[in-house]
Design a protein around this motif. Structure first.
Motif, PDB file in Angstrom:
ATOM      1  N   ALA A 115       0.963  -1.215   0.088  1.00 21.23           N
ATOM      2  CA  ALA A 115       0.105   0.063   0.004  1.00 21.23           C
ATOM      3  C   ALA A 115       0.965   1.173  -0.137  1.00 21.23           C
ATOM      4  N   LEU A 116       0.423   2.487  -0.491  1.00 16.10           N
ATOM      5  CA  LEU A 116       1.154   3.488  -0.718  1.00 16.10           C
ATOM      6  C   LEU A 116       0.984   4.163   0.891  1.00 16.10           C
ATOM      7  N   GLU A 117       1.880   4.898   1.040  1.00 13.60           N
ATOM      8  CA  GLU A 117       1.880   5.429   2.495  1.00 13.60           C
ATOM      9  C   GLU A 117       1.587   7.046   2.233  1.00 13.60           C
ATOM     10  N   ALA A 118       1.047   7.728   3.185  1.00 12.31           N
ATOM     11  CA  ALA A 118       0.437   9.148   2.965  1.00 12.31           C
ATOM     12  C   ALA A 118       1.383  10.082   2.378  1.00 12.31           C
ATOM     13  N   GLY A 119       2.723   9.825   2.462  1.00 10.11           N
ATOM     14  CA  GLY A 119       3.980  10.665   2.078  1.00 10.11           C
ATOM     15  C   GLY A 119       4.031  10.453   0.677  1.00 10.11           C
ATOM     16  N   ASP A 120       3.471   9.324   0.086  1.00 10.06           N
ATOM     17  CA  ASP A 120       3.313   9.098  -1.334  1.00 10.06           C
ATOM     18  C   ASP A 120       2.483  10.082  -2.203  1.00 10.06           C
ATOM     19  N   LEU A 121       1.428  10.309  -1.552  1.00 10.56           N
ATOM     20  CA  LEU A 121       0.267  10.819  -2.174  1.00 10.56           C
ATOM     21  C   LEU A 121       0.493  12.366  -2.687  1.00 10.56           C
ATOM     22  N   MET A 122       0.155  12.689  -3.795  1.00  6.86           N
ATOM     23  CA  MET A 122       0.426  14.212  -4.245  1.00  6.86           C
ATOM     24  C   MET A 122      -1.117  14.718  -4.094  1.00  6.86           C
ATOM     25  N   VAL A 123      -0.822  15.993  -3.363  1.00 10.85           N
ATOM     26  CA  VAL A 123      -2.204  16.825  -3.084  1.00 10.85           C
ATOM     27  C   VAL A 123      -2.071  17.891  -4.308  1.00 10.85           C
ATOM     28  N   PRO A 124      -3.073  18.108  -5.234  1.00 10.64           N
ATOM     29  CA  PRO A 124      -3.052  18.906  -6.345  1.00 10.64           C
ATOM     30  C   PRO A 124      -2.517  20.294  -5.794  1.00 10.64           C
ATOM     31  N   GLU A 125      -1.596  20.904  -6.530  1.00  6.84           N
ATOM     32  CA  GLU A 125      -1.176  22.082  -6.372  1.00  6.84           C
ATOM     33  C   GLU A 125      -2.311  23.274  -6.148  1.00  6.84           C
ATOM     34  N   GLY A 126      -2.572  24.045  -4.863  1.00  2.24           N
ATOM     35  CA  GLY A 126      -3.469  25.100  -4.780  1.00  2.24           C
ATOM     36  C   GLY A 126      -4.739  24.412  -4.119  1.00  2.24           C
ATOM     37  N   LEU A 127      -5.119  23.203  -3.870  1.00  2.00           N
ATOM     38  CA  LEU A 127      -6.054  22.521  -3.397  1.00  2.00           C
ATOM     39  C   LEU A 127      -6.133  23.151  -1.892  1.00  2.00           C
ATOM     40  N   ASP A 128      -7.375  23.504  -1.494  1.00  4.22           N
ATOM     41  CA  ASP A 128      -7.506  24.290  -0.466  1.00  4.22           C
ATOM     42  C   ASP A 128      -9.186  23.922   0.177  1.00  4.22           C
ATOM     43  N   PHE A 129      -9.223  23.218   1.329  1.00  3.37           N
ATOM     44  CA  PHE A 129     -10.706  22.847   1.855  1.00  3.37           C
ATOM     45  C   PHE A 129     -11.124  23.790   2.746  1.00  3.37           C
ATOM     46  N   SER A 130     -10.332  24.877   2.922  1.00  2.36           N
ATOM     47  CA  SER A 130     -10.672  25.695   4.263  1.00  2.36           C
ATOM     48  C   SER A 130     -12.125  26.310   4.164  1.00  2.36           C
ATOM     49  N   GLY A 131     -12.480  26.760   2.796  1.00  2.24           N
ATOM     50  CA  GLY A 131     -13.740  27.165   2.469  1.00  2.24           C
ATOM     51  C   GLY A 131     -14.666  26.017   2.062  1.00  2.24           C
ATOM     52  N   TYR A 132     -14.519  24.780   2.255  1.00  2.00           N
ATOM     53  CA  TYR A 132     -15.391  23.851   1.708  1.00  2.00           C
ATOM     54  C   TYR A 132     -16.838  23.772   1.834  1.00  2.00           C
ATOM     55  N   ASP A 133     -17.793  23.755   0.961  1.00  2.00           N
ATOM     56  CA  ASP A 133     -19.104  23.922   1.212  1.00  2.00           C
ATOM     57  C   ASP A 133     -19.542  22.457   1.327  1.00  2.00           C
ATOM     58  N   PHE A 134     -20.089  22.093   2.447  1.00  2.00           N
ATOM     59  CA  PHE A 134     -20.502  20.569   2.666  1.00  2.00           C
ATOM     60  C   PHE A 134     -22.035  20.596   2.041  1.00  2.00           C
ATOM     61  N   GLU A 135     -22.775  21.718   2.141  1.00  2.00           N
ATOM     62  CA  GLU A 135     -23.944  21.758   1.491  1.00  2.00           C
ATOM     63  C   GLU A 135     -23.981  21.444  -0.206  1.00  2.00           C
ATOM     64  N   LEU A 136     -23.135  22.018  -0.980  1.00  2.00           N
ATOM     65  CA  LEU A 136     -23.019  22.013  -2.235  1.00  2.00           C
ATOM     66  C   LEU A 136     -22.568  20.617  -2.484  1.00  2.00           C
ATOM     67  N   ALA A 137     -21.685  20.041  -1.819  1.00  2.00           N
ATOM     68  CA  ALA A 137     -20.963  18.683  -1.869  1.00  2.00           C
ATOM     69  C   ALA A 137     -21.826  17.494  -1.647  1.00  2.00           C
ATOM     70  N   GLY A 138     -22.866  17.640  -0.818  1.00  2.00           N
ATOM     71  CA  GLY A 138     -23.923  16.911  -0.841  1.00  2.00           C
ATOM     72  C   GLY A 138     -24.093  16.102   0.548  1.00  2.00           C
ATOM     73  N   GLU A 139     -23.037  16.283   1.226  1.00  2.00           N
ATOM     74  CA  GLU A 139     -23.315  15.497   2.606  1.00  2.00           C
ATOM     75  C   GLU A 139     -22.260  16.104   3.588  1.00  2.00           C
ATOM     76  N   PRO A 140     -22.366  16.163   5.045  1.00  2.00           N
ATOM     77  CA  PRO A 140     -21.931  16.790   5.846  1.00  2.00           C
ATOM     78  C   PRO A 140     -20.342  15.923   6.646  1.00  2.00           C
ATOM     79  N   HIS A 141     -20.129  14.685   6.009  1.00  2.00           N
ATOM     80  CA  HIS A 141     -19.216  13.774   6.747  1.00  2.00           C
ATOM     81  C   HIS A 141     -17.794  14.354   6.400  1.00  2.00           C
ATOM     82  N   ARG A 142     -16.995  14.649   7.454  1.00  2.00           N
ATOM     83  CA  ARG A 142     -15.668  15.186   7.280  1.00  2.00           C
ATOM     84  C   ARG A 142     -14.832  13.818   7.624  1.00  2.00           C
ATOM     85  N   TRP A 143     -13.412  13.994   7.319  1.00  2.00           N
ATOM     86  CA  TRP A 143     -12.446  13.135   7.553  1.00  2.00           C
ATOM     87  C   TRP A 143     -12.585  12.473   8.932  1.00  2.00           C
ATOM     88  N   GLY A 144     -12.792  13.426   9.987  1.00  6.70           N
ATOM     89  CA  GLY A 144     -12.905  12.834  11.367  1.00  6.70           C
ATOM     90  C   GLY A 144     -14.166  11.908  11.695  1.00  6.70           C
TER      91      GLY A 144
END
Length: 343
Positions: free
Chosen positions: A167-196
């Motif tokens: 399995a890949l480790e978290a450090g192997d994963l590439m997060v797209p440049e600029g991706l920012d979930f600080s203003g993420y709109d859960f209503e528009l996304a369709g569900e309230p469930h977060r990582w936690g």
């Protein structure tokens, strides 16, 4: 002199060789529309420019699996035209987004060979890289296929079996440049469930099902320019049935997973995968997921979930293997991947 291509057989591969695949493919809004027509795909980042821009991207990229199918399809004439089975995947990484208008091409390095004991076929391991028009790698993965031999009595190469990460480790994963979930709109996304809200060991029943249609499968497989004979020619299989392209099942299951995993927005890693049983037109595909692991990424506010996505023909959520350790007969797909989720 014959001008047609019969495809490669097991004897035609050598460890270390690199195969450049034809034909480059420019993909755009038309492919996005077709992808969303073929599957109930509705993850917000791949559906809305405005949503993607609010998440720090310049626009909505192409669906991650649309990019995968395009890169994969290029390899079929050279890797799996004479394949008996596509056996598995490993070390898959989405390295940067694919944007409408990008031109993709593929190349593969042969990294392993092993003849089967029956002497009629062998397993070929390849590492495939998809690049865009700028020469930038957008995707890479390892897969292995069982390929017919041209002549049963021909000499077998020394077996070389690559050492692959389970399995890949978290450090192997590439997060797209600029991706920012600080203003993420859960209503528009369709569900309230977060990582936690997800915990390892949790099983999610995605509830819905889709019956596979012959015409849609044929359209999808042509869309990705996948030329494998078993998907088109009913005489290519002893049972006279056209085999549904495994990628069609992957995309169907991923789309169904929206119900319960709407915020697993972007696939960035492919740890393993098996097409456990064949799929045919008329089968109704359902899906369930198990949370295998979770990790934080280097980007604040963005977490990663390691998920097992299982496509079935109706089995109970959580049912995967029998007492003999083999996949149950109604299991079509067992896919292990990492996806990015807002924390």
């Amino acid at each position: 002199m014959a001008k047609t291509n019969p495809g490669r057989f097991f004897e035609d591969y050598a460890v270390g060789e690199t195969i450049g695949h034809a034909v480059p493919r420019t993909i755009g809004a038309g492919e996005r529309a077709l992808y969303h027509a073929l599957y109930p795909a509705r993850h917000a980042i791949y559906s809305s420019d405005a949503f993607a821009q609010a998440c720090g991207l310049r626009a909505s990229p192409m669906d991650d699996l649309a990019a995968f199918h395009t890169v994969f399809g290029k390899t079929v004439p050279d890797i799996s035209l004479n394949a008996l089975a596509n056996l598995g995947y490993a070390e898959g990484r989405w390295l940067r987004p694919v944007w409408p208008g990008d031109t993709l091409r593929s190349s593969s390095e042969v990294i392993g060979l092993k003849q089967n004991s029956n002497g009629k076929s062998g397993v070929v391991w390849v590492r495939t890289t998809g690049t865009n028009q700028h020469g930038e790698a957008v995707l890479e993965y390892v897969r292995w296929v069982m390929v017919r031999k041209r002549e049963q009595g021909s000499a077998a190469p020394e077996p070389v079996i690559p050492d692959l990460k389970p399995a890949l480790e978290a450090g192997d994963l590439m997060v797209p440049e600029g991706l920012d979930f600080s203003g993420y709109d859960f209503e528009l996304a369709g569900e309230p469930h977060r990582w936690g809200d997800y915990e390892p060991g949790e099983t999610i029943d995605h509830v819905d099902g889709v019956t596979i249609e012959e015409a849609e499968h044929m359209m999808a497989t042509r869309l990705w320019q996948n030329t494998a004979k078993v998907h088109f020619d009913a005489s290519a299989r002893p049972d006279g049935r056209r085999l549904i392209y495994g990628g069609h099942v992957i995309s169907m299951a991923r789309a169904l997973s929206f119900n319960g995993l709407a915020n697993a927005q972007m696939i960035v890693g492919l740890n393993a995968g098996a097409h456990a049983n064949p799929c045919f037109a008329g089968d109704t595909v359902r899906a369930w997921s198990e949370v295998l692991d979770k990790a934080e990424t280097d980007v604040p506010g963005i977490g990663a979930l390691r998920l097992r996505l299982v496509a079935t023909k109706g089995g109970a959520p959580g049912a995967l293997r029998g007492g003999d350790g083999k996949y149950l007969a109604d299991v079509l797909l067992d896919l292990d991947y990492w996806a990015l989720v807002p924390i």
